[in-house]
Design a protein around this motif. Structure first.
Motif, PDB file in Angstrom:
ATOM      1  N   SER A  14       0.833  -1.212   0.000  1.00  0.00           N
ATOM      2  CA  SER A  14       0.000   0.000   0.000  1.00  0.00           C
ATOM      3  C   SER A  14       0.859   1.250   0.000  1.00  0.00           C
ATOM      4  CB  SER A  14      -0.915  -0.015   1.228  1.00  0.00           C
ATOM      5  OG  SER A  14      -1.750  -1.167   1.225  1.00  0.00           O
ATOM      6  N   ILE A  15       1.902   1.228   0.818  1.00  0.00           N
ATOM      7  CA  ILE A  15       2.798   2.388   0.855  1.00  0.00           C
ATOM      8  C   ILE A  15       3.470   2.589  -0.508  1.00  0.00           C
ATOM      9  CG2 ILE A  15       4.917   3.292   1.874  1.00  0.00           C
ATOM     10  CD1 ILE A  15       4.108   1.923   4.474  1.00  0.00           C
ATOM     11  N   ALA A  16       3.923   1.486  -1.139  1.00  0.00           N
ATOM     12  CA  ALA A  16       4.597   1.599  -2.438  1.00  0.00           C
ATOM     13  C   ALA A  16       3.661   2.148  -3.506  1.00  0.00           C
ATOM     14  CB  ALA A  16       5.131   0.228  -2.848  1.00  0.00           C
ATOM     15  N   VAL A  17       2.433   1.639  -3.584  1.00  0.00           N
ATOM     16  CA  VAL A  17       1.477   2.099  -4.600  1.00  0.00           C
ATOM     17  C   VAL A  17       1.161   3.561  -4.414  1.00  0.00           C
ATOM     18  CG1 VAL A  17      -0.887   1.844  -5.420  1.00  0.00           C
ATOM     19  CG2 VAL A  17       0.509  -0.187  -4.991  1.00  0.00           C
ATOM     20  N   LEU A  18       0.891   3.963  -3.168  1.00  0.00           N
ATOM     21  CA  LEU A  18       0.570   5.365  -2.916  1.00  0.00           C
ATOM     22  C   LEU A  18       1.753   6.270  -3.233  1.00  0.00           C
ATOM     23  CD1 LEU A  18      -1.461   5.047   0.418  1.00  0.00           C
ATOM     24  CD2 LEU A  18      -2.339   5.539  -1.879  1.00  0.00           C
ATOM     25  N   THR A  19       2.947   5.791  -2.908  1.00  0.00           N
ATOM     26  CA  THR A  19       4.130   6.608  -3.190  1.00  0.00           C
ATOM     27  C   THR A  19       4.327   6.787  -4.699  1.00  0.00           C
ATOM     28  OG1 THR A  19       5.169   5.814  -1.168  1.00  0.00           O
ATOM     29  CG2 THR A  19       6.613   6.813  -2.818  1.00  0.00           C
ATOM     30  N   VAL A  20       4.139   5.677  -5.470  1.00  0.00           N
ATOM     31  CA  VAL A  20       4.311   5.756  -6.927  1.00  0.00           C
ATOM     32  C   VAL A  20       3.261   6.661  -7.560  1.00  0.00           C
ATOM     33  CG1 VAL A  20       4.167   4.393  -9.061  1.00  0.00           C
ATOM     34  CG2 VAL A  20       5.461   3.534  -7.089  1.00  0.00           C
ATOM     35  N   LEU A  21       2.055   6.671  -7.014  1.00  0.00           N
ATOM     36  CA  LEU A  21       0.995   7.500  -7.588  1.00  0.00           C
ATOM     37  C   LEU A  21       1.134   8.967  -7.209  1.00  0.00           C
ATOM     38  CD1 LEU A  21      -2.120   5.184  -7.093  1.00  0.00           C
ATOM     39  CD2 LEU A  21      -0.839   5.616  -9.213  1.00  0.00           C
ATOM     40  N   ILE A  22       1.601   9.258  -6.008  1.00  0.00           N
ATOM     41  CA  ILE A  22       1.591  10.647  -5.523  1.00  0.00           C
ATOM     42  C   ILE A  22       2.914  11.355  -5.800  1.00  0.00           C
ATOM     43  CG2 ILE A  22       1.407  12.075  -3.463  1.00  0.00           C
ATOM     44  CD1 ILE A  22      -0.506   9.991  -2.323  1.00  0.00           C
ATOM     45  N   ALA A  23       4.048  10.661  -5.491  1.00  0.00           N
ATOM     46  CA  ALA A  23       5.344  11.343  -5.588  1.00  0.00           C
ATOM     47  C   ALA A  23       5.650  11.851  -6.999  1.00  0.00           C
ATOM     48  CB  ALA A  23       6.458  10.418  -5.092  1.00  0.00           C
ATOM     49  N   PRO A  24       5.440  11.061  -8.097  1.00  0.00           N
ATOM     50  CA  PRO A  24       5.762  11.585  -9.440  1.00  0.00           C
ATOM     51  C   PRO A  24       4.937  12.817  -9.809  1.00  0.00           C
ATOM     52  CG  PRO A  24       5.594   9.204  -9.504  1.00  0.00           C
ATOM     53  CD  PRO A  24       5.106   9.623  -8.168  1.00  0.00           C
ATOM     54  N   ALA A  25       3.681  12.849  -9.431  1.00  0.00           N
ATOM     55  CA  ALA A  25       2.846  14.004  -9.765  1.00  0.00           C
ATOM     56  C   ALA A  25       3.373  15.261  -9.090  1.00  0.00           C
ATOM     57  CB  ALA A  25       1.404  13.723  -9.336  1.00  0.00           C
ATOM     58  N   ALA A  57      14.364   2.431  -4.516  1.00  0.00           N
ATOM     59  CA  ALA A  57      14.440   2.671  -3.078  1.00  0.00           C
ATOM     60  C   ALA A  57      13.287   1.995  -2.338  1.00  0.00           C
ATOM     61  CB  ALA A  57      14.452   4.176  -2.802  1.00  0.00           C
ATOM     62  N   LEU A  58      12.073   2.073  -2.934  1.00  0.00           N
ATOM     63  CA  LEU A  58      10.913   1.447  -2.283  1.00  0.00           C
ATOM     64  C   LEU A  58      11.057  -0.073  -2.226  1.00  0.00           C
ATOM     65  CD1 LEU A  58       7.899   3.499  -3.705  1.00  0.00           C
ATOM     66  CD2 LEU A  58       8.644   3.347  -1.316  1.00  0.00           C
ATOM     67  N   VAL A  59      11.482  -0.667  -3.344  1.00  0.00           N
ATOM     68  CA  VAL A  59      11.630  -2.122  -3.363  1.00  0.00           C
ATOM     69  C   VAL A  59      12.700  -2.566  -2.373  1.00  0.00           C
ATOM     70  CG1 VAL A  59      12.321  -4.075  -4.784  1.00  0.00           C
ATOM     71  CG2 VAL A  59      10.770  -2.363  -5.706  1.00  0.00           C
ATOM     72  N   ALA A  60      13.843  -1.869  -2.375  1.00  0.00           N
ATOM     73  CA  ALA A  60      14.915  -2.240  -1.443  1.00  0.00           C
ATOM     74  C   ALA A  60      14.470  -2.061   0.010  1.00  0.00           C
ATOM     75  CB  ALA A  60      16.156  -1.391  -1.726  1.00  0.00           C
ATOM     76  N   GLY A  61      13.794  -0.951   0.282  1.00  0.00           N
ATOM     77  CA  GLY A  61      13.309  -0.718   1.650  1.00  0.00           C
ATOM     78  C   GLY A  61      12.281  -1.742   2.072  1.00  0.00           C
ATOM     79  N   LEU A  62      11.394  -2.114   1.121  1.00  0.00           N
ATOM     80  CA  LEU A  62      10.367  -3.097   1.442  1.00  0.00           C
ATOM     81  C   LEU A  62      10.989  -4.462   1.725  1.00  0.00           C
ATOM     82  CD1 LEU A  62       7.366  -3.781   1.680  1.00  0.00           C
ATOM     83  CD2 LEU A  62       7.338  -4.221  -0.784  1.00  0.00           C
ATOM     84  N   VAL A  63      11.973  -4.847   0.910  1.00  0.00           N
ATOM     85  CA  VAL A  63      12.632  -6.145   1.121  1.00  0.00           C
ATOM     86  C   VAL A  63      13.351  -6.176   2.462  1.00  0.00           C
ATOM     87  CG1 VAL A  63      14.441  -7.674   0.278  1.00  0.00           C
ATOM     88  CG2 VAL A  63      12.826  -6.646  -1.333  1.00  0.00           C
ATOM     89  N   VAL A  64      14.113  -5.114   2.741  1.00  0.00           N
ATOM     90  CA  VAL A  64      14.838  -5.059   4.025  1.00  0.00           C
ATOM     91  C   VAL A  64      13.871  -5.054   5.196  1.00  0.00           C
ATOM     92  CG1 VAL A  64      16.372  -3.653   5.446  1.00  0.00           C
ATOM     93  CG2 VAL A  64      16.850  -3.949   3.006  1.00  0.00           C
ATOM     94  N   SER A  65      12.780  -4.293   5.063  1.00  0.00           N
ATOM     95  CA  SER A  65      11.790  -4.234   6.143  1.00  0.00           C
ATOM     96  C   SER A  65      11.157  -5.598   6.397  1.00  0.00           C
ATOM     97  CB  SER A  65      10.709  -3.203   5.815  1.00  0.00           C
ATOM     98  OG  SER A  65      11.260  -1.915   5.691  1.00  0.00           O
ATOM     99  N   LEU A  66      10.815  -6.300   5.281  1.00  0.00           N
ATOM    100  CA  LEU A  66      10.224  -7.623   5.439  1.00  0.00           C
ATOM    101  C   LEU A  66      11.192  -8.597   6.093  1.00  0.00           C
ATOM    102  CD1 LEU A  66       8.262  -8.024   2.073  1.00  0.00           C
ATOM    103  CD2 LEU A  66       7.317  -7.668   4.359  1.00  0.00           C
ATOM    104  N   LEU A  67      12.473  -8.535   5.706  1.00  0.00           N
ATOM    105  CA  LEU A  67      13.455  -9.434   6.311  1.00  0.00           C
ATOM    106  C   LEU A  67      13.629  -9.154   7.801  1.00  0.00           C
ATOM    107  CD1 LEU A  67      16.189  -9.530   3.504  1.00  0.00           C
ATOM    108  CD2 LEU A  67      14.525 -11.313   4.109  1.00  0.00           C
ATOM    109  N   VAL A  68      13.747  -7.879   8.146  1.00  0.00           N
ATOM    110  CA  VAL A  68      13.905  -7.527   9.561  1.00  0.00           C
ATOM    111  C   VAL A  68      12.657  -7.904  10.347  1.00  0.00           C
ATOM    112  CG1 VAL A  68      14.178  -5.605  11.171  1.00  0.00           C
ATOM    113  CG2 VAL A  68      15.552  -5.689   9.081  1.00  0.00           C
ATOM    114  N   ALA A  69      11.478  -7.602   9.758  1.00  0.00           N
ATOM    115  CA  ALA A  69      10.227  -7.950  10.442  1.00  0.00           C
ATOM    116  C   ALA A  69      10.096  -9.456  10.615  1.00  0.00           C
ATOM    117  CB  ALA A  69       9.044  -7.404   9.658  1.00  0.00           C
ATOM    118  N   ALA A  70      10.500 -10.217   9.592  1.00  0.00           N
ATOM    119  CA  ALA A  70      10.429 -11.668   9.696  1.00  0.00           C
ATOM    120  C   ALA A  70      11.342 -12.187  10.800  1.00  0.00           C
ATOM    121  CB  ALA A  70      10.797 -12.303   8.355  1.00  0.00           C
TER     122      ALA A  70
END
Length: 358
Positions: A14-25, A57-70
């Motif tokens: 959800s964070i990634a989708v919202l960021t991709v939709l809002i940040a470029p505009a 950056a979003l993909v890398a952050g999401l992967v790292v976050s998932l690994l740490v959370a796991a």
């Protein structure tokens, strides 16, 4: 763990989708405020560069976050499983009657640690109850052994013709009476300790109570060569709300206990006084007394300070237990004190003058 990872994944997406939709505009609007012409290759290159960098950056952050959370979830789940397994083992041990089992506190959280402490406290109480039950059964068997052996021996003697029924009638009657008294005392102490003794409190005058005690006990004390002294309030009328029969039962037990442990020529004194809204009934004697170790056991069922004392003349060993339970049923307490063997004993009943019976 799967559910927690799913929640983290959905949140990250959800964070990634919202960021991709809002940040470029927003970035495109700021670019339009520059001097670059609309639709120029430079403007498009900058926007694509910004979008690629943002996605990486979003993909890398999401992967790292998932690994740490796991890793964190795995660690917490492992600790939680260990705690729940320990709790399960402890409950199973208790269900099998192993009341000495305890659950380790593993630091899996305040709630689970509190549950472990509570379970350990419950196990300790069950262990104490089981120990008391075992001691009670052993004491009861010991109490029953003597009269039953006496009855069996005399019946065998009558069957062999050694003794006549007339010659052993008194002994058989005494032992039967002793068994009946023991059964009655056991029922009484069980009801008293469980708070099931019915109380009928009413207004009492302490002076009248002392006069009744003197009338009932003066002759017995004189026959035993013991001086009975009573001391009431020096001035005014001292009232109390209590069950007269149960209060008389408490005093009878205490006075009888004092007489058994006071030699001829000794003194037993009953004092009544008001102290802080409580009526204190103090039974003191100058008899055998007891040690501090014996004092800690005086109110236990069947306990006798002198193990060598004749059981025929020492009561059932339950009187003090019943007296304490009856005092507590009135909202009061019963305490015992002594300066040591041969220096007498003092039993103090403290009862609230305002009705506090349960």
């Amino acid at each position: 763990m799967r559910g927690q990872l799913l929640v983290l994944g959905v949140g990250g997406a959800s964070i990634a989708v919202l960021t991709v939709l809002i940040a470029p505009a927003i970035f495109h609007r700021h670019l339009l405020e520059t001097d670059l012409p609309l639709g120029s290759p430079e403007l498009m290159h900058i926007e694509w560069a910004h979008r690629d960098a943002l996605l990486i950056a979003l993909v890398a952050g999401l992967v790292v976050s998932l690994l740490v959370a796991a890793a964190v979830i795995w660690s917490l789940s492992r600790r939680l499983r260990r705690t729940l397994a320990a709790l399960g083992d402890g409950i199973e041990a208790l269900s099998r009657g192993r009341y000495s089992a305890r659950v380790p506190v593993l630091g899996a959280g305040a709630e689970l640690d509190a549950l472990s402490h509570t379970l350990n406290e419950m196990a300790a109480r069950l262990d104490a109850v089981e120990e008391t039950r075992g001691r009670l059964l052993a004491d009861l068997a010991h109490e029953l052994r003597t009269p039953i052996a006496t009855l069996a021996a005399h019946h065998e003697a009558m069957a062999d013709g050694v003794l006549s029924p007339e010659g052993v009638a008194d002994v058989l009657t005494a032992q039967t009476t002793r068994l009946a008294r023991l059964a009655e005392d056991l029922g009484e102490v069980s009801r008293a300790e469980e708070g099931q003794v019915p109380l009928a409190p009413c207004e009492l005058d302490v002076q009248t109570l002392l006069a009744r005690v003197e009338e009932e006990w003066r002759e017995r004390c004189t026959a035993s060569g013991i001086t009975l002294r009573l001391q009431g309030p020096t001035a005014g009328k001292l009232g109390l709300r209590a069950d007269p029969d149960r209060l008389a039962q408490i005093l009878d037990n205490l006075l009888g206990n004092a007489m058994r442990h006071t030699p001829r020529g000794g003194t037993v004194q009953l004092t009544a006084r008001d102290e802080g809204g409580h009526l204190l009934l103090v039974v003191a004697d100058d008899g055998e007394g007891f040690t501090a170790q014996e004092g800690a056991q005086l109110f236990e069922r069947f306990y006798r300070a002198d193990a060598a004392r004749s059981r025929e003349g020492s009561g059932s060993g339950i009187g003090l237990t019943i007296s304490r339970a009856l005092a507590e049923a009135h909202g009061g307490r019963l305490d015992a004190a002594s300066d040591g063997p041969g220096r007498g004993a003092t039993f103090t009943v403290s009862l609230p003058r305002v009705a506090a019976a349960r």
